[in-house]
Design a protein around this motif. Structure first.
Motif, PDB file in Angstrom:
ATOM      1  N   MET A 191      12.551 -23.402  45.934  1.00 21.25           N
ATOM      2  CA  MET A 191      11.412 -23.406  44.206  1.00 21.25           C
ATOM      3  C   MET A 191      10.121 -24.023  44.546  1.00 21.25           C
ATOM      4  O   MET A 191      10.652 -25.246  45.529  1.00 21.25           O
ATOM      5  N   ASN A 192       9.022 -23.660  44.141  1.00 24.23           N
ATOM      6  CA  ASN A 192       7.769 -24.516  44.556  1.00 24.23           C
ATOM      7  C   ASN A 192       7.835 -25.007  42.807  1.00 24.23           C
ATOM      8  O   ASN A 192       7.108 -26.490  43.277  1.00 24.23           O
ATOM      9  N   ASP A 193       7.864 -24.906  41.609  1.00 24.48           N
ATOM     10  CA  ASP A 193       9.103 -25.648  40.219  1.00 24.48           C
ATOM     11  C   ASP A 193      10.217 -26.641  40.783  1.00 24.48           C
ATOM     12  O   ASP A 193      10.913 -26.447  40.761  1.00 24.48           O
ATOM     13  N   TRP A 194       9.526 -27.872  40.572  1.00 24.58           N
ATOM     14  CA  TRP A 194      10.480 -28.969  41.535  1.00 24.58           C
ATOM     15  C   TRP A 194      11.143 -29.540  39.587  1.00 24.58           C
ATOM     16  O   TRP A 194      11.896 -29.798  39.438  1.00 24.58           O
ATOM     17  N   ARG A 195      10.447 -28.938  38.639  1.00 18.89           N
ATOM     18  CA  ARG A 195      11.824 -29.278  37.071  1.00 18.89           C
ATOM     19  C   ARG A 195      12.421 -28.398  37.168  1.00 18.89           C
ATOM     20  O   ARG A 195      13.026 -27.464  36.951  1.00 18.89           O
ATOM     21  N   ILE A 196      13.285 -29.042  36.494  1.00 22.57           N
ATOM     22  CA  ILE A 196      14.623 -28.649  36.193  1.00 22.57           C
ATOM     23  C   ILE A 196      14.628 -28.293  33.798  1.00 22.57           C
ATOM     24  O   ILE A 196      14.671 -27.125  34.195  1.00 22.57           O
ATOM     25  N   TYR A 197      13.711 -29.457  33.352  1.00 24.03           N
ATOM     26  CA  TYR A 197      13.165 -29.244  31.699  1.00 24.03           C
ATOM     27  C   TYR A 197      12.500 -28.480  32.391  1.00 24.03           C
ATOM     28  O   TYR A 197      11.208 -29.793  32.214  1.00 24.03           O
ATOM     29  N   ARG A 198      12.093 -27.993  31.160  1.00 25.39           N
ATOM     30  CA  ARG A 198      10.764 -27.212  32.037  1.00 25.39           C
ATOM     31  C   ARG A 198       9.637 -27.320  30.730  1.00 25.39           C
ATOM     32  O   ARG A 198       9.174 -26.937  30.231  1.00 25.39           O
ATOM     33  N   GLY A 199      11.228 -28.052  29.252  1.00 24.83           N
ATOM     34  CA  GLY A 199      10.458 -28.506  27.747  1.00 24.83           C
ATOM     35  C   GLY A 199       9.778 -26.281  27.762  1.00 24.83           C
ATOM     36  O   GLY A 199       9.557 -26.463  26.347  1.00 24.83           O
ATOM     37  N   ALA A 200      11.039 -25.911  27.098  1.00 23.05           N
ATOM     38  CA  ALA A 200       9.908 -24.797  26.873  1.00 23.05           C
ATOM     39  C   ALA A 200      11.177 -23.971  25.750  1.00 23.05           C
ATOM     40  O   ALA A 200      10.777 -23.105  24.932  1.00 23.05           O
ATOM     41  N   GLY A 201      12.226 -24.598  25.817  1.00 28.13           N
ATOM     42  CA  GLY A 201      13.201 -24.087  23.974  1.00 28.13           C
ATOM     43  C   GLY A 201      14.099 -23.256  24.760  1.00 28.13           C
ATOM     44  O   GLY A 201      14.378 -22.875  23.330  1.00 28.13           O
ATOM     45  N   LEU A 202      14.056 -23.052  25.972  1.00 21.84           N
ATOM     46  CA  LEU A 202      14.982 -21.573  26.059  1.00 21.84           C
ATOM     47  C   LEU A 202      15.925 -22.109  26.779  1.00 21.84           C
ATOM     48  O   LEU A 202      15.938 -22.856  27.812  1.00 21.84           O
ATOM     49  N   PRO A 203      17.565 -22.077  26.841  1.00 19.02           N
ATOM     50  CA  PRO A 203      18.203 -22.503  27.588  1.00 19.02           C
ATOM     51  C   PRO A 203      18.811 -21.421  29.000  1.00 19.02           C
ATOM     52  O   PRO A 203      17.985 -20.105  28.540  1.00 19.02           O
ATOM     53  N   ASP A 259      20.049 -21.966  33.236  1.00 18.04           N
ATOM     54  CA  ASP A 259      21.336 -23.121  34.106  1.00 18.04           C
ATOM     55  C   ASP A 259      20.548 -23.384  35.439  1.00 18.04           C
ATOM     56  O   ASP A 259      21.041 -23.473  36.046  1.00 18.04           O
ATOM     57  N   GLY A 260      18.889 -23.616  35.535  1.00 19.48           N
ATOM     58  CA  GLY A 260      18.985 -24.776  35.943  1.00 19.48           C
ATOM     59  C   GLY A 260      19.090 -26.036  36.575  1.00 19.48           C
ATOM     60  O   GLY A 260      19.031 -26.949  38.094  1.00 19.48           O
ATOM     61  N   VAL A 261      20.374 -26.903  35.948  1.00 20.67           N
ATOM     62  CA  VAL A 261      20.610 -27.506  36.074  1.00 20.67           C
ATOM     63  C   VAL A 261      21.916 -27.762  37.325  1.00 20.67           C
ATOM     64  O   VAL A 261      21.762 -28.694  38.296  1.00 20.67           O
ATOM     65  N   ARG A 262      21.405 -26.411  37.540  1.00 20.57           N
ATOM     66  CA  ARG A 262      22.786 -26.514  39.117  1.00 20.57           C
ATOM     67  C   ARG A 262      21.788 -26.619  40.133  1.00 20.57           C
ATOM     68  O   ARG A 262      22.379 -26.372  41.499  1.00 20.57           O
ATOM     69  N   ARG A 263      20.888 -26.833  40.151  1.00 22.31           N
ATOM     70  CA  ARG A 263      19.451 -26.603  41.301  1.00 22.31           C
ATOM     71  C   ARG A 263      19.260 -28.321  41.689  1.00 22.31           C
ATOM     72  O   ARG A 263      18.235 -28.336  42.282  1.00 22.31           O
ATOM     73  N   LEU A 264      19.234 -28.741  40.675  1.00 25.40           N
ATOM     74  CA  LEU A 264      19.388 -30.166  40.380  1.00 25.40           C
ATOM     75  C   LEU A 264      19.937 -30.832  41.940  1.00 25.40           C
ATOM     76  O   LEU A 264      21.251 -30.771  42.550  1.00 25.40           O
ATOM     77  N   PRO A 265      19.702 -31.683  42.396  1.00 29.68           N
ATOM     78  CA  PRO A 265      19.650 -32.157  44.162  1.00 29.68           C
ATOM     79  C   PRO A 265      20.852 -33.448  43.935  1.00 29.68           C
ATOM     80  O   PRO A 265      20.752 -34.092  42.590  1.00 29.68           O
ATOM     81  N   PRO A 266      21.164 -34.308  44.424  1.00 24.76           N
ATOM     82  CA  PRO A 266      22.541 -35.328  45.310  1.00 24.76           C
ATOM     83  C   PRO A 266      21.385 -36.084  43.770  1.00 24.76           C
ATOM     84  O   PRO A 266      20.227 -36.522  44.731  1.00 24.76           O
ATOM     85  N   PRO A 267      21.876 -37.025  43.507  1.00 29.03           N
ATOM     86  CA  PRO A 267      21.099 -37.959  43.020  1.00 29.03           C
ATOM     87  C   PRO A 267      21.009 -39.300  44.129  1.00 29.03           C
ATOM     88  O   PRO A 267      20.863 -38.909  45.374  1.00 29.03           O
ATOM     89  N   PRO A 268      19.958 -40.232  44.034  1.00 29.82           N
ATOM     90  CA  PRO A 268      19.056 -41.424  45.042  1.00 29.82           C
ATOM     91  C   PRO A 268      20.858 -41.844  44.823  1.00 29.82           C
ATOM     92  O   PRO A 268      21.555 -41.828  44.462  1.00 29.82           O
ATOM     93  N   PRO A 269      20.734 -42.670  46.631  1.00 27.70           N
ATOM     94  CA  PRO A 269      21.977 -42.748  46.799  1.00 27.70           C
ATOM     95  C   PRO A 269      22.695 -44.124  45.664  1.00 27.70           C
ATOM     96  O   PRO A 269      23.625 -44.270  45.489  1.00 27.70           O
ATOM     97  N   TRP A 270      21.043 -44.930  45.291  1.00 23.88           N
ATOM     98  CA  TRP A 270      22.232 -46.138  45.113  1.00 23.88           C
ATOM     99  C   TRP A 270      21.952 -45.272  43.336  1.00 23.88           C
ATOM    100  O   TRP A 270      22.339 -46.056  42.893  1.00 23.88           O
ATOM    101  N   ARG A 271      21.825 -44.179  42.786  1.00 23.83           N
ATOM    102  CA  ARG A 271      22.739 -43.697  41.469  1.00 23.83           C
ATOM    103  C   ARG A 271      24.325 -43.029  41.886  1.00 23.83           C
ATOM    104  O   ARG A 271      23.939 -42.144  40.690  1.00 23.83           O
ATOM    105  N   ASP A 272      24.079 -42.787  42.760  1.00 23.07           N
ATOM    106  CA  ASP A 272      25.559 -41.939  43.499  1.00 23.07           C
ATOM    107  C   ASP A 272      26.711 -42.548  43.034  1.00 23.07           C
ATOM    108  O   ASP A 272      27.617 -43.391  43.829  1.00 23.07           O
TER     109      ASP A 272
END
Length: 335
Positions: A1-13, A15-28
């Motif tokens: 997807m072109n939009d990289w944002r997970i949280y959009r600030g629109a106030g509408l619930p 399930d975009g968190v499912r698109r969250l990529p794996p964490p940086p290795p130093w925070r995994d």
């Protein structure tokens, strides 16, 4: 997807968190690395890079290697100073990994830290509560828990346990501690032993007491005292926010870490993010290296910027530049 944002600030619930990529290795925190087994450090993958074979390309400067070897030969603590993000803490993990010395014992220092915190903790309140519960329940026939069940050794106390190989102990940010802490450490660092008065008092009745260690394992304390047979490899880190007494300095090997150069940075990026990140992040690497003299920017800020800008749309140059500016602000800049 072109939009990289997970949280959009629109106030509408959603399930975009499912698109969250794996964490940086130093925070995994779920990763344990490809070679984790018994006796290895579970945080080594985060500290040294998940592509651990590439960490071997991170050649430390000759003075760093010499200081580490001097501390090993002389059985002295290594006092490492330098700006945040220069790799002071990582040095302890690198030594433990290369020499196969197992998990790094970590003792983070805060303003309220005392020597006793690093040595051991005796939970007298829990012991008293257990006795009261036994009496209240009329359970005189139930064996009372041994005193060792209420004793847990701290990181320093565990590092000084007898053993054939030295443990690695990281005393992180010693300059954050109370003014008396460096002086309080002197005797323990010089003698390599300490006493547990609660166990010494009953040594004639219980000469051997099994206690819990900082690793979560069990160890036997003889006669209420712990004496090391192999002095641990101790790394004391400091951000240089205060001076230490001469009595401590003469007992340590001192090392001043400089900011990583191009070779070290490139190896660090490869170890954590792979070869592609080096080419894609060349502009940010140059920006880090060309910063103003005396400007403090930590290497992990660069890693954060490289990771996040990889996930921002490449067409949105303004967004990527704004993210880089946000993540690579000089640490010494007034807010």
């Amino acid at each position: 997807m072109n939009d990289w944002r997970i949280y959009r600030g629109a106030g509408l619930p959603h399930d975009g968190v499912r698109r969250l990529p794996p964490p940086p290795p130093w925070r995994d925190f779920s990763s344990r690395g490809p070679d984790t087994g018994a006796g290895t450090d579970p945080s080594a993958a985060r500290r040294l890079g998940v592509l651990r074979r590439l960490v071997e390309n991170h050649h430390p400067r000759p003075e760093e290697v010499e200081a580490v070897n001097a501390a090993l030969y002389l059985r002295r603590p290594l006092l490492v100073t330098g700006n945040p993000g220069t790799g002071k803490s990582t040095l302890a993990h690198a030594v433990a990994h290369e020499l196969g010395l197992g998990r790094v014992l970590r003792w983070p220092i805060v303003s309220r830290t005392t020597l006793h915190d690093g040595l051991y903790h005796y939970d007298a309140i829990a012991r008293l509560q257990d006795v009261q519960l036994e009496r209240a329940g009329g359970r005189q026939d139930v064996p009372r828990r041994p005193i060792g069940s209420y004793v847990r050794l701290g990181p320093l106390g565990t590092a000084l346990l007898p053993g054939d190989r030295p443990r690695v102990l990281l005393v992180d940010e010693l300059d954050k501690g109370d003014l008396d802490l460096p002086n309080d450490l002197l005797n323990v660092l010089e003698e390599g032993e300490y006493a547990l008065p609660e166990l010494e008092r009953i040594a004639d009745l219980e000469p051997q007491v099994e206690v819990l260690t900082d690793d979560g394992e069990r160890a036997v304390v003889h006669g209420g005292r712990v004496r090391c047979t192999t002095f641990p490899f101790i790394v004391l880190t400091s951000n240089g926010e205060r001076d230490f007494p001469a009595a401590l300095l003469r007992r340590c090997i001192q090392l001043e870490l400089e900011a990583p150069g191009e070779e070290q940075l490139t190896a660090m990026v490869r170890a954590h993010l792979g070869d592609d990140a080096v080419g894609d992040g060349d502009e940010l690497l140059r920006r880090f290296l060309d910063r103003e003299p005396g400007e403090v920017i930590a290497a992990d800020q660069l890693l954060n910027a490289l990771y996040l800008t990889q996930h921002a749309p490449r067409a949105e140059r303004v967004t990527r530049d704004r993210l880089a500016d946000m993540l690579m602000q000089p640490l010494d800049r007034p807010r």
